[in-house]
Enzyme design. Sequence first.
Site, PDB file in Angstrom:
ATOM      1  N   GLU A 297       8.685   6.611  -1.994  1.00 33.87           N
ATOM      2  CA  GLU A 297       8.263   6.317  -0.625  1.00 33.87           C
ATOM      3  C   GLU A 297       9.278   5.339   0.084  1.00 33.87           C
ATOM      4  OE1 GLU A 297       6.468   6.351   1.893  1.00 33.87           O
ATOM      5  OE2 GLU A 297       4.505   7.475   1.311  1.00 33.87           O
ATOM      6  N   THR A 474       4.604   4.305   4.275  1.00 30.96           N
ATOM      7  CA  THR A 474       4.722   4.939   5.582  1.00 30.96           C
ATOM      8  C   THR A 474       4.270   6.482   5.433  1.00 30.96           C
ATOM      9  OG1 THR A 474       7.134   5.422   4.937  1.00 30.96           O
ATOM     10  CG2 THR A 474       6.534   3.480   6.296  1.00 30.96           C
ATOM     11  N   GLN A 475       3.738   6.808   4.486  1.00 30.40           N
ATOM     12  CA  GLN A 475       3.096   8.076   4.328  1.00 30.40           C
ATOM     13  C   GLN A 475       4.337   9.136   4.252  1.00 30.40           C
ATOM     14  OE1 GLN A 475       0.271   7.968   3.273  1.00 30.40           O
ATOM     15  NE2 GLN A 475      -0.061   5.936   4.206  1.00 30.40           N
ATOM     16  N   HIS A 476       5.509   8.954   3.559  1.00 32.78           N
ATOM     17  CA  HIS A 476       6.772   9.812   3.440  1.00 32.78           C
ATOM     18  C   HIS A 476       6.954  10.130   1.817  1.00 32.78           C
ATOM     19  CE1 HIS A 476       8.140   7.526   7.355  1.00 32.78           C
ATOM     20  NE2 HIS A 476       7.253   8.622   7.803  1.00 32.78           N
ATOM     21  N   PRO A 477       6.108  10.434   1.301  1.00 35.83           N
ATOM     22  CA  PRO A 477       6.310  10.763  -0.099  1.00 35.83           C
ATOM     23  C   PRO A 477       7.172  11.781  -0.605  1.00 35.83           C
ATOM     24  CG  PRO A 477       3.959  11.559   0.182  1.00 35.83           C
ATOM     25  CD  PRO A 477       4.767  11.124   1.690  1.00 35.83           C
TER      26      PRO A 477
END
Length: 550
Positions: A297, A474-477
């Site tokens: 992430e 950042t909610q980018h997994p």
Amino acid sequence: MVSEYDYVIVGAGSAGSVLAARLTEDPDVRVLLLEAGGGAEKAENFLIRMPLGFLKALLDPQYTWPMRTEPEPYCNNRVLPLPRGKMLGGSSSINGMVYMRGHSRDFDGWAQKGCRGWSHADVAPYFRKLERSWRGASDVHGGDGPLPIARNSDKNLLHYELMEAIERAGYPITEDIHSGNEEGASRVELTIDEKGRRASTYQTYLKPAMARPNLTVRTNALTHRITFEGKRATGVEVEVNGTIETITAKREVILSGGSYNSPQLLMLSGIGPAAHLREHGIDMVLDAPGVGRNLSEHPRVPLEFAANGKITFVNQLRFDRATLSVMRWYLFGSGPFSRQVNSANPMLRTDDRLDRPDIQLFANPVKIGSNLWFPGFRKEPPHVLSADVILLHPQSRGWVRLKSADPHDLPAIQFNLFDNEADCATARAGIRMARTIYATEPQASLVKQETLPGADCTSDDDLDAHIRATAGVTQHPVGTCAMGIASNSVVDPELRVIGIEGLRVVDASIMPDVPGANTNGPTIMIAEKASDIIRGRSLPADQTPKPEAA
């Protein structure tokens, strides 16, 4: 209800919606798209369609799955929220709409890890294919793709002051982060259409395709497991309205549930680390130790500055002005609520020896989470300038595991953020860079004082304490079903699950490393390329070498 299809796609998010639309371009192919969340009634809600509405929708349980991390051991055991889209379009229906591709060297790095066909030259044509850029068609950008790409506004966002300060501080400015010098501060680009509406993959890909007779979309449909004959996937078991149905896939089952749900479904179906499957009493189909591992992430560390006067976007949040802005957006697709508040997008290197940026500044003329207000009724929020430091290439890796064998249970998730000194050092350098920029004119005149962590927080130890006390994601997994040729790779470069026939994963979980960019654009690219792989075709790779950074 038909119980046999050519392809069964699980997950109607950023990737699954694209796949369903592209595969059903062939009228002889029947596709079933399964979505555990809601349907058009949610995806068409005004909070979803209005760009600035995402700030309210993001943590609303009617729009998002309430995922959380396990206590993060290197961040003071804090539990971090991980909202994911609970409707058609998935997280493309609730995200911040920022469009980026990633640095060309990010994709070349994938190819160097054995992901043949995924270099920058290979993926650039698919980025162009998906884009309908405000710039128009060129050798770099697409002009007639499904996904509209718009410039963000600069009005009311203190845009020019920030850009000038970045340049005066000695950092580069660029008109186009995707062309030539892939470094510096540029105007943010957004997935917003010409009418000022959010352009999710539901709106841009899936909705137009749903009129096709060969596409079936079922919502509120929770897939329990994949079915097999030996080592071949044959279909899925899915729960709809409390009833379990078995659906057959004649050609392939394709998982597009994202970096949390795709590995969860593989493990529920018997594909995963053997000891973990035994722990939950799941019959093993394939011992695949890489499933759920390699979770990566973009960590973010917040900085805040008290503004020197009532100059921030808080002015646009006064109730009467906000009401007029909503009406203006609804009637004309314009005004401050038709765009985002993040206007500039600095992609910077903390060390000149690096070959690409390692820091992104999420610079906003308001504190995210500020509410509507009105004199005499609700207190005016403080006027704050925020500048989160985002690590683009973190070294820490986490995992996704099962909490139980019940598919209704959300998975266990841990990132291990800042489990190594390298990430802490990068974050400290990024904080110091941000401070330099915000102390440079004309930005300096907008700042009264630093409030988080505070100007007296200067030593490495103090900055590390701030990082561990406040860092989020950042909610980018990505990465939990990683593509590659290594022993722990989950899918091969054609996105087929290694060791299983008739099963692919197509979503952000296949990325071997997180690209230095917001991940929605790269995920859509993956789905575009995957649809061609499945159909036995490919766009020709770019032959022109990528310009080197200045």
